[in-house]
Design a protein around this motif. Structure first.
Motif, short mmCIF file in Angstrom:
data_model
loop_
_atom_site.label_atom_id
_atom_site.label_comp_id
_atom_site.label_asym_id
_atom_site.label_seq_id
_atom_site.Cartn_x
_atom_site.Cartn_y
_atom_site.Cartn_z
N CYS A 253 3.37 2.68 7.32
CA CYS A 253 3.36 1.50 8.17
C CYS A 253 4.47 1.63 9.22
O CYS A 253 4.42 2.48 10.08
N GLU A 268 3.50 1.60 2.51
CA GLU A 268 3.25 0.18 2.29
C GLU A 268 2.17 -0.03 1.22
O GLU A 268 2.45 0.03 0.02
N GLU A 347 7.40 -2.25 4.49
CA GLU A 347 6.85 -2.39 5.83
C GLU A 347 7.53 -1.40 6.77
O GLU A 347 6.88 -0.73 7.56
N ASP A 365 6.04 -6.08 2.26
CA ASP A 365 4.97 -6.80 2.96
C ASP A 365 3.84 -7.20 2.03
O ASP A 365 2.79 -6.56 1.98
N GLU A 451 7.80 -8.54 7.23
CA GLU A 451 7.33 -7.36 7.97
C GLU A 451 8.51 -6.62 8.60
O GLU A 451 9.50 -6.36 7.94
N ASP A 531 4.56 -9.45 13.71
CA ASP A 531 4.62 -8.28 12.82
C ASP A 531 5.73 -7.34 13.28
O ASP A 531 6.82 -7.33 12.74
#
Length: 655
Positions: A253, A268, A347, A365, A451, A531
């Motif tokens: 991620c 993630e 994340e 996350d 995030e 995000d």
């Protein structure tokens, strides 16, 4: 338009909490914090309250902040004479079109879409999805995510040439294969594994156009690449003994990078790749805490590769959930999973330096999970001088947020607090392998999907995007459920990022005020599901959104006016936020970095054309049902890609 028009989902169908602990959710903490206030503020007024009074409130926050003691790093007051405004562009409007839009005075170039050879002359992209696994291993992977630019050369040379390193989070089987995934085969599993991971390519700018160049540094790190482990959980630990050698990194991620020049990729939603047809199999408490199930995310790799059959090869699970360090300058180096940073659904990881020590922030996350911090042991330079990794030696903490706007970092250290042998914790490796359960035991605060995390280079304040959450029992604040998300920020005690206490508040409450009058945003900056977060060296905070395709563009979800995903820029001094770009249909905007001179920006567009409640579902017969970006080939398919952004006058991006 009334708030009742939007029917908010009780949970994000793409993310269901696996946290059964009784730990206090952030919703309750936030309600207690905000109910103490007498005045409602929004926009720049709230930012001024932060800057003058020292507490942490910002644009769109629901309430004014209480005063908090600050150190000498307090930023200047908004409107200070002679201070240049950070946001110098006209905001673009929301968009539901299948286009990539930037402000007037900017130009774009699509670079390295999925399937591009990592070296000129490599296997060419086949628009019907028929590239083999072997070919995919020499091509840019699928679904671009976190990314960093490593300059090659000093001065101006480093602004026109460098290594671009980027993550590939997952695959879309309807687009990866010519015939979709109705039948799962060993070759399809191999191709999917090669489409995951990390790409490192050397790029250069010639006459204002960027291109991939032939380079001995170019490489792919995929789900099949040999890896090793370092830190407290060594490669020979019994929990890591599985069928075959340790290989690969999955669901990469967001990312991080180190001051010694390496790239950090973060694993993630690794749990979703595993499954089984064994009807007698049941997850252990640890496996359930990480969301492991017989079905997984529906990839069905276990049908063709026993490596992913959780009933046959359970310890393979323990080889994922880590932060992985990669040397972008040495293609022969083996990626290292740094176990001192804990095993969660990372994340990303953002490193900063305080008193010479490395400090790393990472979010787990999933709805109802936690925010973590790693503090290195001694200075990172002294550790490297002794031949040790600064990421192998230090303390891992988890955050607790308290009602009065303060917070505490709780140490995830064996023998301290509840993490003792008497309570079933064998040693520090046990704590790191079961990081989520250890954090549960400490009483960490449940969050709305933590995030990306970013550290303001001007004052070391820390910002975390909380994408959205299902809400919890009892009163809700800011919302129950929280379909739009928010951004929290905190200041560590005395401006020292190694401190164990901090003060916090909300920087912005995301959403559309047409549906929620607590939101203090307008048409120039309404957004939802924050995000990606990233600060440039001038102090601009770049905010990227990941609205689920189950909600994107839908009236029933309150996202019709927000429309497609986007990137915005914020001035933390004033609280001003402006929309900088919008992406094509079905995509997420994620990953952002600039060259050192801040005159070239790289942004990733992930999963354009993914199945969408608003636009439809791609199929092998019609992969273009939702989007045909960026090629717009009538016989092609949508492709994730990096977009290069420049000002037509050659100026600093965003200024």
């Amino acid at each position: 338009m009334s708030a009742e028009r939007a029917v908010f989902p009780q949970v994000d169908p793409d993310d269901v909490s696996s946290n059964p602990s009784g730990n206090r959710p952030f919703r309750e903490v936030l309600h207690g914090r905000m109910s103490r206030r007498d005045t409602l503020l929004g926009g720049t007024a709230a930012a001024a309250a932060f800057l003058v009074g020292g507490a942490l409130a910002g644009a769109g926050t629901a309430a004014a902040a209480e005063p908090a003691a600050r150190g000498p790093h307090t930023p200047a007051k908004p409107g200070r004479p002679g201070r240049k405004e950070l946001l110098g562009f006209a905001p673009v409007p929301p968009s539901s079109a299948d286009t990539f839009t930037v402000p007037e005075g900017y130009e774009t170039q699509v670079l390295i879409p999925w399937g591009t050879p990592i070296r000129p002359g490599g296997p060419a992209w086949r628009k019907d999805g028929s590239n083999t696994a072997e070919e995919q291993a020499e091509q840019i992977g699928m679904n671009h995510d976190g990314m960093h630019f490593f300059p090659l050369g000093r001065g101006s040379e480093g602004n026109r040439r460098g290594m671009l390193v980027l993550n590939h989070e997952y695959i879309d089987a309807q687009l990866l294969y010519p015939d979709g995934d109705e039948e799962m085969t060993a070759e399809k599993v191999r191709k999917a594994l090669e489409a995951h991971g990390v790409s490192a390519v050397e790029i250069e700018s010639v006459d204002g156009r960027w291109r991939v160049v032939d380079s001995p540094r170019a490489r792919r790190v995929t789900g099949n690449t040999p890896v090793t482990f370092s830190g407290p959980v060594r490669a020979d630990h019994p929990a890591l003994r599985a069928s075959g050698p340790a290989r690969g990194t999955l669901n990469n991620c967001a990312h991080g990078f180190t001051p010694w020049g390496t790239y950090l990729t973060c694993e993630e939603n690794w749990n979703g790749y595993f499954g089984t047809e064994d009807t007698s199999w049941r997850p252990t408490a640890e496996q359930a805490r990480y969301g492991v199930s017989a079905r997984g995310f529906g990839y069905r790799w276990h049908l063709a590769d026993p490596r992913f059959d959780v009933a046959v090869n359970a310890n393979e699970l323990n080889r994922f959930g880590w932060v992985v360090e990669i040397d972008p300058m040495d293609p022969r180096s083996v990626p290292v999973k740094r176990t001192a940073l804990g095993r969660i659904k990372h994340e990303g990881i953002t490193l900063t330096e305080s008193r010479g020590r490395i400090v790393g922030y990472t979010g787990d996350d999933q709805d109802g999970d936690y925010i973590y911090k790693f503090v290195g042991e001694g200075t990172w330079r002294s550790q490297r001088a002794r031949g040790r990794s600064p990421l192998d030696h230090g303390r891992l903490y988890v955050a607790r947020f308290d009602d009065d706007g303060t917070g505490t970092w709780l140490p995830l250290v064996h023998g301290e607090g509840p993490l003792t042998k008497k309570n079933g914790w064998a040693d520090q490796t046990d704590v790191l392998l079961r990081t989520r359960q250890a954090a549960d035991a400490l009483g960490a605060t449940k969050m709305d999907r933590p995030e990306w995390i970013a550290v303001n280079p001007r004052n070391k304040d820390v910002y975390c995007a909380l994408t959205n959450g299902s809400g919890w029992e009892g009163e809700a604040n800011p919302r129950t459920p929280n379909p739009y998300g928010h951004i929290i920020r905190w200041a560590e005690a005395k401006g020292d990022n190694t401190a164990t206490t901090f003060r916090w508040d909300i920087f912005v409450l995301a959403g559309d005020p047409a549906y929620d009058d607590r939101v203090k945003l307008d048409d120039s900056n309404i957004f939802g599901s924050p995000d990606g977060l990233w600060f440039d060296d001038d102090g601009r905070l770049w905010i990227q959104t990941d609205i689920s395709n189950s909600a994107q563009n839908l009236v029933a979800r309150g996202y019709d006016r927000i429309a497609n995903n986007m990137m915005l820029a914020a001035d933390p001094r004033t609280g001003e936020i402006r929309r900088f770009l919008t992406g094509p249909r079905g995509c997420e905007i994620t990953g952002v970095v600039t060259t050192p001179d801040r005159r070239t920006m790289f942004v990733n567009v992930q999963h354009p054309g993914e199945a969408s409640a608003a636009w439809g579902r791609p199929t092998p017969e019609n992969p273009r049902a939702v989007s045909n970006w960026p090629d717009f080939d009538p016989a092609g398919r949508p492709r994730s890609a990096t977009v290069v952004i420049r000002r037509t006058d050659g100026g600093v991006i965003g200024g």
